[in-house]
Design a protein around this motif. Structure first.
Motif, short mmCIF file in Angstrom:
data_model
loop_
_atom_site.label_atom_id
_atom_site.label_comp_id
_atom_site.label_asym_id
_atom_site.label_seq_id
_atom_site.Cartn_x
_atom_site.Cartn_y
_atom_site.Cartn_z
N PHE A 1 1.45 -12.56 9.00
CA PHE A 1 0.95 -11.28 9.51
C PHE A 1 2.09 -10.28 9.70
O PHE A 1 1.97 -9.10 9.33
CB PHE A 1 0.22 -11.49 10.83
N LEU A 2 3.21 -10.72 10.26
CA LEU A 2 4.35 -9.83 10.45
C LEU A 2 4.92 -9.37 9.11
O LEU A 2 5.29 -8.20 8.94
CB LEU A 2 5.44 -10.54 11.27
N SER B 1 5.71 -5.03 5.36
CA SER B 1 5.60 -4.57 3.97
C SER B 1 4.70 -3.35 3.87
O SER B 1 5.00 -2.39 3.13
CB SER B 1 5.05 -5.70 3.10
N PHE B 2 3.60 -3.34 4.63
CA PHE B 2 2.69 -2.19 4.62
C PHE B 2 3.37 -0.96 5.20
O PHE B 2 3.23 0.15 4.66
CB PHE B 2 1.43 -2.53 5.40
N LEU B 3 4.12 -1.12 6.28
CA LEU B 3 4.81 0.02 6.89
C LEU B 3 5.86 0.59 5.94
O LEU B 3 6.02 1.81 5.84
CB LEU B 3 5.45 -0.40 8.21
N ILE B 4 6.58 -0.29 5.26
CA ILE B 4 7.59 0.18 4.30
C ILE B 4 6.92 0.94 3.16
O ILE B 4 7.39 2.01 2.76
CB ILE B 4 8.41 -1.01 3.77
N GLN C 1 -6.62 1.29 -4.35
CA GLN C 1 -6.27 0.47 -5.51
C GLN C 1 -5.06 -0.43 -5.22
O GLN C 1 -4.89 -1.46 -5.89
CB GLN C 1 -5.97 1.37 -6.71
N HIS C 2 -4.24 -0.06 -4.24
CA HIS C 2 -3.08 -0.88 -3.88
C HIS C 2 -3.37 -1.81 -2.70
O HIS C 2 -2.47 -2.51 -2.23
CB HIS C 2 -1.90 0.02 -3.51
N MET D 1 5.52 6.06 0.56
CA MET D 1 4.50 7.00 0.11
C MET D 1 4.63 8.33 0.83
O MET D 1 4.45 9.39 0.24
CB MET D 1 3.10 6.41 0.33
N TRP D 2 4.95 8.28 2.14
CA TRP D 2 5.15 9.51 2.91
C TRP D 2 6.35 10.29 2.38
O TRP D 2 6.28 11.52 2.25
CB TRP D 2 5.34 9.18 4.38
N LYS D 3 7.43 9.59 2.07
CA LYS D 3 8.60 10.27 1.51
C LYS D 3 8.29 10.90 0.16
O LYS D 3 8.73 12.02 -0.12
CB LYS D 3 9.78 9.29 1.36
#
Length: 299
Positions: A196-197, A202-205, A140-141, A210-212
């Protein structure tokens, strides 16, 4: 006729989209003003639909009539099919319009329906259900990241600015490509790399956040479980410490037994005591083993 050598470049497509956006915004404002005349309540309730109606009306009229939009006419481009030979059919163009202006809403709505359906299924294991719902929530995101990646691909090498055009195979070609000025597209490639960068970072952040959050929930669950275990242990200890003690072993009484003089002991403790002496260890009254009574359901 094959139009492959007349593909529209990024500048023409971008200018066309910007020009069409200007006209759709003007049409949106006109529809909003007309809606305002029906009353403030209707304007507040339906004003957001004005933009969608303006976009579908503007592009739909051009598609049904097999005409160029004002933006396409401004830069001199036309739509062709995936084989670069024919004008796309009206049906394909209408599908592209629906996907462009309602595709994301439809996508999110379908995912929400799927999430509710999975939650209602009792034959799915709880762990599998939890993982499926997590995947759906992640999907959804995804539209913003997908659109940003598609835009970076467009800047690098493509004539498809909209995802709807890629899905339906619609391409843009120049009408008079032989008189178009030649200029370098190196700046667009740099913009594609930067885009792209940007979306990658932004995706990694977002993934790290989400992992935290996932780790925080795990720690919270472990803390709740450990606190429940501690409370349970304290309750058990408290119940043990509050249990009546035997004056001989100084431990909670087991198999409580009664002497004729009215004192209570553990069954084994009092019998071992009477093996040494025939008297109550509390009041020193004479007691025989045969006179000791083991009580049932008594602490």
């Amino acid at each position: 006729m094959d139009f492959r050598n007349a593909r529209a470049r990024q500048p023409e497509v971008v200018r066309s989209v910007q020009k069409d956006l200007r006209y759709t915004n003007e049409l949106t404002e006109d529809l909003s003003d007309l809606l305002r005349l029906t009353g403030a309540r209707n304007w507040i309730k339906y004003n957001q639909l004005c933009k969608l109606l303006a976009e579908i009306t503007y592009h739909g009229f051009a598609s049904v009539s097999n005409l160029q939009t004002l933006g396409e006419e401004y830069v001199g481009i036309i739509k062709v099919d995936s084989k670069y030979k024919h004008i796309p059919t009206r049906f394909v163009q209408l599908i592209a319009i629906i996907l462009e202006f309602g595709g994301e809403t439809l996508y999110i709505h379908l995912l929400q329906k799927l999430e509710v359906y999975i939650e209602q299924q009792e034959n799915i294991l709880p762990d599998a259900k939890k993982k499926l719902i997590s995947c759906i929530q992640l999907m959804q995101h995804s539209p913003n990241y997908i659109k940003a990646l598609h835009k970076s691909l467009f800047y690098l090498h493509s004539d498809k600015y909209q995802i709807s055009k890629r899905a339906t195979g619609i391409n843009y070609v120049l009408i008079r490509h032989w008189i178009q000025p030649e200029f370098s597209l190196f700046g667009y490639k740099i913009l594609g790399v930067i885009t792209f960068l940007q979306v990658s970072i932004s995706f990694l952040i977002s993934a790290f956040e989400m992992w935290k959050e996932h780790r925080r929930k795990q720690y919270a669950t472990l803390e709740r479980k450990s606190s429940k275990t501690i409370i349970k242990h304290e309750t058990e200890v408290e119940s043990v410490t509050k249990a009546p003690q035997c004056v001989l072993c100084l431990e909670p009484r087991t198999n409580t037994s009664l002497t004729p003089c009215g004192h209570l002991f553990c069954w084994t403790c009092i019998l071992e005591w009477l093996d040494e002496r025939d008297e109550c260890p509390v009041c020193r009254e004479t007691v025989k083993k045969s006179n000791v009574i083991q009580l049932q359901n008594f602490l």
